[in-house]
Scaffold this motif. Structure first.
Motif: not given
Length: 356
Positions: A274-284
């Motif tokens: 899972f692309p970390s940048v996308e995951r944490f951006a959506i999560g934020k």
């Protein structure tokens, strides 16, 4: 569903097939010269909670006029018949004045004979069987106070009012029943494909389900889960996840947002692809929305939200913020709390701090 199998007012009442009785003596069949109020209920149904006191009152009022209330749970989820019995017995404890028989059927017979052919998809659902063994009424239990006196004096079943009410009920319930049948077909296709890990076929089934009922959260979450965690198709899955979140925010559907969150931060999932940048951006974005809504919630629901969002902060490396949220969640909880929430908070807090 063939027309000759439809169950409606003026149909002969089907057989009573109850697996076991939790309260009262067993009833093998409907007896002549009695009027039966057959109530389908479930222990996780809020409206069933509300209906039970009315049924208790009706049984008391009409007990000397040959009326018998019979309640049957036909859709309980449990591993065994013994567990179903225990589940129902625990639920019935909140009604100490219970004065009628209660049974359950976990074989599907009562649904097949009664609920399905009458287009009944929601509980509580009530059937009134008159002294001649015919169905005089199908509908919600809150209508019984008006209908039952007319059934008893023999003026209801063949009346224009009864026929009009039945036509209205069928017009409303038949489309729901047909959609339910299609949903069950989708679920069966998906389950068969999932069992053999045929994710392409499983995806086709779920996409069919989403097209059939775009508001169904189970189909929507399974769609995201298949794409992201089984097929690892991020290009297709991430836009589907974002749409799920947008719909959850626009409709203020808390469970939809929770479903999306757990696809992002459930520790049971493997996020290595899972692309970390996308995951944490959506999560934020999602976490900030959940926290904003949490300010409007009571202590328990706020604690649930804080526990959930803490997982995002911990996973993203902000352990201090995760610990802060857990401590805030714990402050107003005095006792152990429902569902062991306080224990979950304490255990998670200890894990995040590296303590026992």
């Amino acid at each position: 569903m063939e027309s000759n199998k439809i169950l409606s007012v003026e149909s002969r009442a089907p057989a009573l097939e109850v697996r076991d009785w939790v309260r009262g003596e067993a009833l093998a069949s409907f007896q002549p010269d009695r009027v039966y109020v057959l109530e389908f209920f479930g222990t996780s149904c809020d409206y069933c909670d509300e209906a039970m006191p009315d049924l208790i009152e009706l049984q008391e009022i009409y007990k000397d006029r040959g009326v018998e209330v019979v309640a049957v749970a036909a859709g309980e989820s449990a591993a065994s018949a013994d567990e179903v019995r225990s589940q129902i017995a625990a639920w019935l404890a909140q009604f100490p004045e219970l004065n009628f028989r209660v049974g359950f059927d976990d074989t599907g017979a009562m649904d097949t004979r009664w609920m399905d052919p009458s287009f009944s998809v929601e509980i509580p659902q009530t059937f009134v069987i008159d002294r001649d063994g015919y169905i005089a009424f199908i509908g919600e239990p809150d209508k019984l106070h008006d209908v039952l006196p007319q059934v008893l004096d023999g003026t209801w079943r063949t009346s224009a009012q009864a026929q009009a009410a039945e036509r209205e009920r069928i017009a409303e319930d038949e489309p729901k029943a047909r959609k339910k049948a299609l949903r069950n077909q989708v679920k069966a296709k998906f389950a068969a494909a999932e069992k053999i890990e045929d994710w392409k076929t499983a995806l086709a089934a779920i996409e069919e389900g989403v097209a059939l009922d775009p508001d169904d959260l189970l189909f929507r979450q399974q769609h995201v889960h298949l794409l992201l965690h089984k097929m690892h198709d991020m290009q297709t899955g991430l836009p589907v996840l974002r749409q799920l979140i947008r719909d959850g925010i626009n409709t203020n559907y808390k469970m939809m947002l929770e479903a999306a969150f757990f696809e992002l931060f459930d520790p049971a999932h493997d996020y290595s692809q899972f692309p970390s940048v996308e995951r944490f951006a959506i999560g934020k974005e999602l976490s900030e929305h959940i926290l904003a809504q949490a300010r409007l919630q009571d202590d328990y629901d706020r604690a649930v939200s804080y526990l959930m969002v803490a997982a995002y902060y911990h996973a993203s490396g902000n352990k201090d913020r995760a610990v802060e949220l857990l401590e805030l969640a714990l402050q107003p909880l005095d006792g152990p709390g429902p569902d062991g929430l306080k224990d979950d908070l304490l255990q998670t807090l200890a894990d995040y701090k590296g303590e026992k």
